[in-house]
Write an enzyme that holds these catalytic residues in place. Structure first.
Site, short mmCIF file in Angstrom:
data_model
loop_
_atom_site.label_atom_id
_atom_site.label_comp_id
_atom_site.label_asym_id
_atom_site.label_seq_id
_atom_site.Cartn_x
_atom_site.Cartn_y
_atom_site.Cartn_z
N ASN A 78 -15.83 21.08 25.03
CA ASN A 78 -15.11 20.53 26.17
C ASN A 78 -14.71 21.71 27.07
OD1 ASN A 78 -13.40 19.31 27.98
ND2 ASN A 78 -11.71 19.02 26.52
N LYS A 93 -13.30 21.65 29.93
CA LYS A 93 -12.09 21.38 30.72
C LYS A 93 -12.31 21.77 32.19
CE LYS A 93 -9.45 22.26 26.58
NZ LYS A 93 -8.15 22.19 25.98
N HIS A 119 -8.49 12.14 26.19
CA HIS A 119 -8.15 13.51 25.78
C HIS A 119 -6.64 13.71 25.95
CE1 HIS A 119 -7.82 17.87 25.79
NE2 HIS A 119 -8.93 17.86 25.08
N GLU A 166 -4.91 15.95 27.17
CA GLU A 166 -4.46 16.42 28.49
C GLU A 166 -4.42 15.27 29.49
OE1 GLU A 166 -7.25 19.65 28.56
OE2 GLU A 166 -6.12 20.55 26.92
N GLU A 185 -7.41 15.00 17.42
CA GLU A 185 -6.94 16.25 18.02
C GLU A 185 -5.42 16.25 18.06
OE1 GLU A 185 -10.10 18.14 20.63
OE2 GLU A 185 -9.15 16.64 21.88
N GLY A 193 -5.49 24.25 22.23
CA GLY A 193 -5.30 25.41 23.10
C GLY A 193 -4.14 26.30 22.71
N SER A 199 -7.97 24.18 18.49
CA SER A 199 -8.06 25.62 18.18
C SER A 199 -9.13 25.95 17.15
CB SER A 199 -6.69 26.16 17.75
OG SER A 199 -5.77 26.07 18.82
C1 PEP Z 1 -10.02 20.37 23.38
O1 PEP Z 1 -9.97 20.64 24.56
O2 PEP Z 1 -10.38 19.24 23.04
C2 PEP Z 1 -9.66 21.38 22.38
C3 PEP Z 1 -9.69 21.05 21.12
O3 PEP Z 1 -9.29 22.62 22.86
P1 PEP Z 1 -9.13 23.97 21.98
O4 PEP Z 1 -10.33 24.07 21.08
O5 PEP Z 1 -9.05 25.07 22.98
O6 PEP Z 1 -7.87 23.83 21.18
#
Ligand code: PEP
Length: 257
Positions: free
Chosen positions: A10, A12, A96, A98, A168, A174, A211
């Site tokens: 992803n 973003k 997601h 975000e 998630e 992040g 992460s």
């Molecule tokens: C994501 O954007 O779905 C995500 C898991 O980000 P990150 O791997 O940076 O934590």
């Protein structure tokens, strides 16, 4: 069911079209002839066309980070499934964290997106996950079930094969804070049993996201019911993403659902 592990990047709101196409070309080369892994990337809308061109003869699939449920209309700032299909997208994310937490998307709105994506013929990666406050107050399972219920209550059995779930935890996205393997296992088990309690033996593959990095991925992919990963930060540099692909190829544990 035995299936390939899915590694979805992803990107973003990162990378210009040129930068995205350059990264996609590297990934296309790095993802040739994989035995155990399927690789997907989700660039920004403006990078979809150049990324599509870079990946057209590769084994890597591309998709969107979000999609509207109507094919067209007065929805400023939105993008529809037919528009994504024209660019060769095979999937879209929905829900997601975000989108849910920065842009206020509710379970109901996310479900509308999910059904628009399914109706339009794309695969949906439905993201679910709890905040730190919800985890600390013992609500993790209730939150996951509530987020799933919004979709499960209306889904038709024949649509399930177009669904991938991404667990998630919001506090792990992040932040560099990865969920422990016990936390991942428990959340995946909750999702799996809740889904199957509504639609027996149909739970889709469940990815872990939050992460994921080369130093933690080998442990995560071996957790029961982990079907792969949704990766943000580590999918933005080829060196790191290449290592994740290599780890997925090396770990022989079978992906089962
Ligand atoms: C994501 O954007 O779905 C995500 C898991 O980000 P990150 O791997 O940076 O934590």
């Amino acid at each position: 069911m035995k299936r390939k592990r899915l590694l979805a990047g992803n990107w973003k709101m990162n990378l210009t079209g040129k930068e995205a196409a350059a990264l996609a070309s590297q990934i296309a080369t790095g993802a040739a002839n994989l035995q155990r892994t399927e690789v997907w990337v989700a660039p920004t809308f403006t990078s979809l066309a150049p990324v599509a061109q870079a990946l057209q003869h590769s084994q890597v699939s591309w998709g969107a980070q979000n999609a509207h449920w109507e094919p067209c209309g007065a929805f400023t700032g939105e993008t529809s499934v037919p528009m994504l299909k024209e660019l060769g997208c095979s999937f879209s994310l929905a829900g997601h964290s975000e989108r849910r937490h920065i842009f206020g998307e509710t379970d109901e709105l996310v479900a509308q997106r999910v059904f628009g994506i399914l109706k339009g013929g794309l695969t949906v990666v439905l993201c679910v996950g709890e905040t730190l406050k919800e985890r600390e107050s013992g609500q993790t399972n209730a939150v996951l079930e509530r987020q799933l219920r919004a979709v499960l209550d209306k889904i038709e059995p024949e649509q399930v094969k177009q669904v991938i779930i991404a667990y998630e935890p919001v506090w792990a996205i992040g932040t560099g804070k990865v969920a422990t393997t016990k936390e991942i296992e428990a959340a995946h088990a909750c999702i799996h049993s809740f889904w199957n309690s509504k639609l027996p033996d149909t739970c889709p593959p469940i990815l872990y996201g939050g992460s994921v990095a080369p130093d933690n991925f080998a442990e995560i992919v071996q957790v029961p019911l982990v079907g792969g990963a949704l990766v943000g930060g580590a999918s933005l540099t080829f060196e790191k993403f290449k290592k994740l692909i290599a780890i997925s190829e090396e770990v022989t544990v079978l992906v089962r659902n």
